[in-house]
Design a protein around this motif. Structure first.
Motif, mmCIF file in Angstrom:
data_model
loop_
_atom_site.group_PDB
_atom_site.id
_atom_site.type_symbol
_atom_site.label_atom_id
_atom_site.label_comp_id
_atom_site.label_asym_id
_atom_site.label_seq_id
_atom_site.Cartn_x
_atom_site.Cartn_y
_atom_site.Cartn_z
ATOM 1 N N VAL A 55 -28.704 32.075 -17.218
ATOM 2 C CA VAL A 55 -27.918 30.908 -16.808
ATOM 3 C C VAL A 55 -28.824 29.685 -16.715
ATOM 4 O O VAL A 55 -29.925 29.752 -16.171
ATOM 5 C CB VAL A 55 -27.233 31.155 -15.448
ATOM 6 N N LEU A 56 -28.366 28.569 -17.259
ATOM 7 C CA LEU A 56 -29.076 27.287 -17.146
ATOM 8 C C LEU A 56 -28.320 26.455 -16.111
ATOM 9 O O LEU A 56 -27.195 26.022 -16.346
ATOM 10 C CB LEU A 56 -29.121 26.568 -18.493
ATOM 11 N N GLN A 57 -28.926 26.283 -14.959
ATOM 12 C CA GLN A 57 -28.238 25.644 -13.845
ATOM 13 C C GLN A 57 -28.097 24.137 -14.037
ATOM 14 O O GLN A 57 -29.047 23.452 -14.398
ATOM 15 C CB GLN A 57 -28.982 25.920 -12.541
ATOM 16 N N ALA A 58 -26.889 23.657 -13.786
ATOM 17 C CA ALA A 58 -26.632 22.216 -13.847
ATOM 18 C C ALA A 58 -27.085 21.558 -12.554
ATOM 19 O O ALA A 58 -27.088 22.175 -11.491
ATOM 20 C CB ALA A 58 -25.146 21.958 -14.068
ATOM 21 N N GLN A 59 -27.474 20.311 -12.645
ATOM 22 C CA GLN A 59 -27.877 19.563 -11.461
ATOM 23 C C GLN A 59 -26.653 18.933 -10.798
ATOM 24 O O GLN A 59 -25.707 18.507 -11.461
ATOM 25 C CB GLN A 59 -28.859 18.449 -11.848
ATOM 26 N N ARG A 60 -26.662 18.889 -9.459
ATOM 27 C CA ARG A 60 -25.603 18.208 -8.722
ATOM 28 C C ARG A 60 -25.704 16.714 -8.996
ATOM 29 O O ARG A 60 -26.794 16.177 -9.222
ATOM 30 C CB ARG A 60 -25.754 18.498 -7.228
ATOM 31 N N GLY A 61 -24.560 16.039 -8.982
ATOM 32 C CA GLY A 61 -24.523 14.622 -9.304
ATOM 33 C C GLY A 61 -25.195 13.737 -8.263
ATOM 34 O O GLY A 61 -25.741 14.206 -7.262
ATOM 35 N N THR A 62 -25.122 12.441 -8.492
ATOM 36 C CA THR A 62 -25.851 11.455 -7.694
ATOM 37 C C THR A 62 -24.897 10.596 -6.880
ATOM 38 O O THR A 62 -23.803 10.262 -7.335
ATOM 39 C CB THR A 62 -26.683 10.547 -8.627
ATOM 40 N N ILE A 63 -25.323 10.241 -5.671
ATOM 41 C CA ILE A 63 -24.585 9.295 -4.828
ATOM 42 C C ILE A 63 -25.407 8.016 -4.741
ATOM 43 O O ILE A 63 -26.602 8.054 -4.435
ATOM 44 C CB ILE A 63 -24.357 9.856 -3.415
ATOM 45 N N VAL A 64 -24.776 6.883 -5.035
ATOM 46 C CA VAL A 64 -25.476 5.596 -5.009
ATOM 47 C C VAL A 64 -24.689 4.598 -4.166
ATOM 48 O O VAL A 64 -23.506 4.796 -3.890
ATOM 49 C CB VAL A 64 -25.672 5.033 -6.441
ATOM 50 N N THR A 66 -23.365 0.471 -3.536
ATOM 51 C CA THR A 66 -22.611 -0.425 -4.411
ATOM 52 C C THR A 66 -23.486 -1.134 -5.435
ATOM 53 O O THR A 66 -23.010 -1.587 -6.473
ATOM 54 C CB THR A 66 -21.832 -1.471 -3.581
ATOM 55 N N ASN A 67 -24.800 -1.224 -5.174
ATOM 56 C CA ASN A 67 -25.727 -1.871 -6.098
ATOM 57 C C ASN A 67 -26.503 -0.872 -6.958
ATOM 58 O O ASN A 67 -27.416 -1.265 -7.677
ATOM 59 C CB ASN A 67 -26.716 -2.736 -5.309
ATOM 60 N N GLY A 68 -26.153 0.405 -6.865
ATOM 61 C CA GLY A 68 -26.824 1.421 -7.675
ATOM 62 C C GLY A 68 -28.047 2.032 -7.032
ATOM 63 O O GLY A 68 -28.756 2.814 -7.664
ATOM 64 N N VAL A 69 -28.329 1.697 -5.772
ATOM 65 C CA VAL A 69 -29.461 2.299 -5.066
ATOM 66 C C VAL A 69 -29.151 3.775 -4.812
ATOM 67 O O VAL A 69 -28.099 4.106 -4.257
ATOM 68 C CB VAL A 69 -29.731 1.582 -3.731
ATOM 69 N N VAL A 70 -30.055 4.653 -5.230
ATOM 70 C CA VAL A 70 -29.817 6.095 -5.107
ATOM 71 C C VAL A 70 -29.936 6.513 -3.647
ATOM 72 O O VAL A 70 -30.956 6.292 -2.992
ATOM 73 C CB VAL A 70 -30.810 6.896 -5.972
ATOM 74 N N LEU A 71 -28.879 7.150 -3.147
ATOM 75 C CA LEU A 71 -28.857 7.639 -1.770
ATOM 76 C C LEU A 71 -29.010 9.155 -1.710
ATOM 77 O O LEU A 71 -29.526 9.685 -0.721
ATOM 78 C CB LEU A 71 -27.551 7.231 -1.086
ATOM 79 N N ALA A 72 -28.544 9.847 -2.738
ATOM 80 C CA ALA A 72 -28.652 11.307 -2.789
ATOM 81 C C ALA A 72 -28.764 11.737 -4.241
ATOM 82 O O ALA A 72 -28.013 11.265 -5.096
ATOM 83 C CB ALA A 72 -27.437 11.960 -2.134
ATOM 84 N N GLN A 73 -29.720 12.617 -4.516
ATOM 85 C CA GLN A 73 -29.886 13.120 -5.873
ATOM 86 C C GLN A 73 -30.492 14.516 -5.832
ATOM 87 O O GLN A 73 -31.126 14.910 -4.851
ATOM 88 C CB GLN A 73 -30.784 12.194 -6.693
ATOM 89 N N SER A 74 -30.286 15.265 -6.905
ATOM 90 C CA SER A 74 -30.863 16.598 -7.009
ATOM 91 C C SER A 74 -32.109 16.543 -7.885
ATOM 92 O O SER A 74 -32.073 16.003 -8.992
ATOM 93 C CB SER A 74 -29.842 17.571 -7.613
ATOM 94 N N VAL A 75 -33.197 17.078 -7.365
ATOM 95 C CA VAL A 75 -34.475 17.070 -8.062
ATOM 96 C C VAL A 75 -34.763 18.467 -8.586
ATOM 97 O O VAL A 75 -34.596 19.462 -7.868
ATOM 98 C CB VAL A 75 -35.607 16.612 -7.108
ATOM 99 N N GLU A 76 -35.195 18.536 -9.829
ATOM 100 C CA GLU A 76 -35.473 19.821 -10.468
ATOM 101 C C GLU A 76 -36.549 20.592 -9.715
ATOM 102 O O GLU A 76 -37.589 20.053 -9.351
ATOM 103 C CB GLU A 76 -35.935 19.572 -11.903
ATOM 104 N N SER A 77 -36.279 21.862 -9.465
ATOM 105 C CA SER A 77 -37.262 22.746 -8.839
ATOM 106 C C SER A 77 -37.033 24.163 -9.345
ATOM 107 O O SER A 77 -36.081 24.420 -10.079
ATOM 108 C CB SER A 77 -37.151 22.683 -7.311
ATOM 109 N N TYR A 78 -37.917 25.070 -8.962
ATOM 110 C CA TYR A 78 -37.859 26.434 -9.492
ATOM 111 C C TYR A 78 -38.038 27.460 -8.387
ATOM 112 O O TYR A 78 -38.769 27.230 -7.410
ATOM 113 C CB TYR A 78 -38.946 26.649 -10.549
ATOM 114 N N THR A 79 -37.380 28.600 -8.572
ATOM 115 C CA THR A 79 -37.625 29.773 -7.742
ATOM 116 C C THR A 79 -38.508 30.719 -8.548
ATOM 117 O O THR A 79 -38.125 31.161 -9.643
ATOM 118 C CB THR A 79 -36.309 30.481 -7.374
ATOM 119 N N ARG A 176 -31.913 19.075 -3.070
ATOM 120 C CA ARG A 176 -31.176 17.860 -2.758
ATOM 121 C C ARG A 176 -32.049 16.935 -1.924
ATOM 122 O O ARG A 176 -32.560 17.322 -0.863
ATOM 123 C CB ARG A 176 -29.902 18.208 -2.003
ATOM 124 N N GLU A 177 -32.232 15.726 -2.391
ATOM 125 C CA GLU A 177 -33.061 14.758 -1.683
ATOM 126 C C GLU A 177 -32.242 13.525 -1.335
ATOM 127 O O GLU A 177 -31.398 13.078 -2.104
ATOM 128 C CB GLU A 177 -34.274 14.357 -2.530
#
Length: 594
Positions: A55-64, A66-79, A176-177
């Motif tokens: 399985v190739l895991q999809a990343q969760r989407g981003t929350i920004v 109103t000006n596009g400043v990233v408030l929440a994003q998923s960063v690639e990591s590994y187990t 999730r960051e």
């Protein structure tokens, strides 16, 4: 004729030879058959036995914002995990200078061990783990033992360079960051261990943020490693969509700071602030004094007070009463009243917040002085049913339309159940109903928007993993009062705010507002605590924003004195940031005395 031993040996040898010849012939026939007729199916069967799918895991989407400043994003990591069976048979390959892509060494020297000990010596420094502890995890018969989670790509590349494929493997995950630093924690919420939204915006928009996993099929080698060049099928993962909030991060930061400063200055138990755009109901900032970072257990377990906590609004509720009196034609703003400090109606006594003699006030003056007695006097012909209707028309007891997890609709008990006292206390925001800071913000925004109540929103836009528009619909605009009535109320509110001109300062801009102070239940359930609030529209002559500040148990008690200055501080920042034109000179103010 007697047989000799030689004859017997020759006969037996002949028989064995014939049998061997028959077996060889059968093998040749079978091999020929396989090569000529079933080579393809046999090869396919062999290949199938080596095939694996990952399985190739999809990343969760981003929350920004109103000006596009990233408030929440998923960063690639590994187990990172180990195959203990493969570990047991691991033998380091000696480096010869020509096999750098496959050999194993430590600081240019041979590993000096095999199996789990060798793997641990190679891997422990890269994972930052104790060699002995790691070695213990590598021993056993399991084909899947997790060694470490949330390993960043740079470390994963270091593991690749150890040439332990098939022995040490990894699965792509995501971490999730958040960049809120506690400024918006209870609004953003968080996700669980599987990456599913469980609180706040993360839960509210989970369907938009969830991605679609992909997969890859390949052939495995003896140790389970992927054989290069054998990928036969792949489906790329599709990452989740983007959720854009109506929140302006710069305003959010400033509002939070102003609120925290006010809490420290007044000794308040907590504070709430909301900034809403008048023309469309968009929430520009929504803050409370909690410092829960998004994604933390606290943020998941505690929702935003501005959306979920309700309280009796106190004197800010007089705006709803004044709106009903004007809209129903019961009074005009200039109608005259002689208002004493205390009055008795149906054996119930009502009094103002401070003692005073008989005052000659207009209806506008009653609102300016925030007189409980004057409000009751002016409402003598205002039916109980109408009192209920206007509270409801302004959105109390109803959903704001945000659909935020845990959102409160406030409370509005049926007017038929109001006792003799409640029928009058509802006129000045005590008893009969309670509301959230978000709802009371929209009461003033409705007046500032020329009498039209807009649906409030905190999501500006959103898309899902497939690019579909998933932006939530807001409540449809509803006219609550006529434009002329709204204009009169704005004038009356401006007179009220002018009393605090020494405390609420936004140089060059007129403010229309209302203070409120209400008793609320304390820790014992008795009315030992109080709420001080101030809600204002700015600029009064061309309203762009409504600002609400609520403080629990502030020193100074009264909302105009405690929460009012915070409204002014926030208003000044808004006017500068958005370059709002300065107000025109006020003319022809409605008289407040006679």
């Amino acid at each position: 004729m007697r047989r000799t031993r030689g004859d017997i040996f020759r006969r037996r040898a002949l028989v064995v030879g014939v049998i061997l010849a028959l077996i060889a012939s059968a093998c040749v026939v079978k091999l020929s058959y396989i090569q000529l007729f079933s080579a393809s199916s046999t090869a396919q069967a062999a290949t199938a036995s080596r095939m694996a799918t990952r399985v190739l895991q999809a990343q969760r989407g981003t929350i920004v914002d109103t000006n596009g400043v990233v408030l929440a994003q998923s960063v690639e990591s590994y187990t990172v995990y180990a195959d203990q069976v493969a570990v047991e048979g691991f033998k380091p390959v000696k480096c010869t200078g020509k096999n750098a892509s496959t050999c194993h060494q430590i600081d240019g020297k041979p590993v000096g061990a095999t199996g789990a000990a060798a793997v641990a010596k190679l891997l422990a420094p890269v994972l930052g783990m104790n060699t002995m502890e790691l070695g213990g995890k590598l021993v056993g018969t399991s084909r899947y033992v997790v060694l470490k989670k949330n390993v960043v790509p740079a470390v994963k590349r270091q593991i690749d360079n150890l040439h332990l494929s098939g022995v040490i493997n990894y699965e792509l995950t995501s971490n999730r960051e958040y960049s809120d630093n506690g400024l918006l924690g209870t609004v953003l919420g968080g996700v669980d261990a599987e990456g599913t939204g469980v609180a706040g915006i993360e839960k509210m928009t989970n369907a938009s943020l969830v991605g679609k996993d992909g997969s890859v099929s390949y052939q495995r080698g003896a140790n389970g490693q992927e054989i290069p060049g054998t990928r036969v099928a792949a489906k790329d993962p599709v990452n989740g969509g983007t959720v854009k909030l109506t929140i302006d991060w710069d305003v959010q930061w400033y509002v939070k700071k102003a609120l925290k400063d006010a809490q420290a200055k007044t000794g308040s138990a907590w504070g709430i602030a909301v900034v809403q755009r008048v023309k469309d109901g968009r929430i520009v900032a929504i803050a409370d004094t909690d410092d829960y970072a998004a994604g933390s257990d606290e943020a998941k377990m505690n929702a935003s007070k501005a959306i979920t906590s309700v309280f009796e609004p106190g004197s800010t509720g007089k705006l709803i009463t004044a709106a009903g009196l004007l809209q129903e034609g019961i009074h005009k703003p200039t109608d005259r009243f002689q208002v004493p400090y205390q009055i008795e109606v149906n054996n119930q006594t009502y009094h103002d917040s401070h003692e005073h003699g008989l005052e000659n006030l207009t209806l506008a003056g009653i609102l300016k002085e925030s007189s409980n007695v004057g409000t009751v006097m002016a409402s003598s012909n205002y039916s109980v049913k109408k009192r209920y209707e206007y509270i409801s028309k302004f959105g109390i007891g109803q959903s704001t339309g945000l659909n935020f997890p845990g959102e409160s609709s406030g409370t509005l008990t049926p007017y038929q159940s109001w006792d003799l006292r409640t029928r009058n206390t509802v006129l000045f925001g005590q008893g009969g109903y309670s509301a959230s800071a978000l709802q009371m913000t929209n009461v003033v925004a409705t007046i500032a928007n020329k009498g039209v109540r807009c649906g409030q929103s905190i999501i500006e836009s959103s898309t899902d993993a497939e690019g579909n528009d998933t932006t939530p619909k807001t409540n449809e605009p509803v006219r609550v009062i006529d434009e002329g009535v709204a204009s009169e109320l704005m004038d009356m509110m401006e007179s009220m705010a002018s009393q605090y001109s020494g405390l609420i300062k936004v140089k060059g801009y007129r403010i229309a507002g209302k203070s409120g102070t209400a008793q609320v239940a304390g820790a014992t359930g008795a009315l030992t605590s109080h709420i001080g609030d101030f809600i204002a529209a700015i600029p009064a002559d061309d309203p762009q924003f409504v600002i609400t500040v609520v403080l629990k148990d502030p020193a100074g008690v009264y909302g105009g004195v405690t929460a009012g200055p915070v409204v002014g501080t926030i208003g000044e920042f808004l006017m500068q940031k958005y370059e709002v034109p300065a107000s025109s000179q006020r003319k022809n103010a409605i008289p407040t005395e006679w």
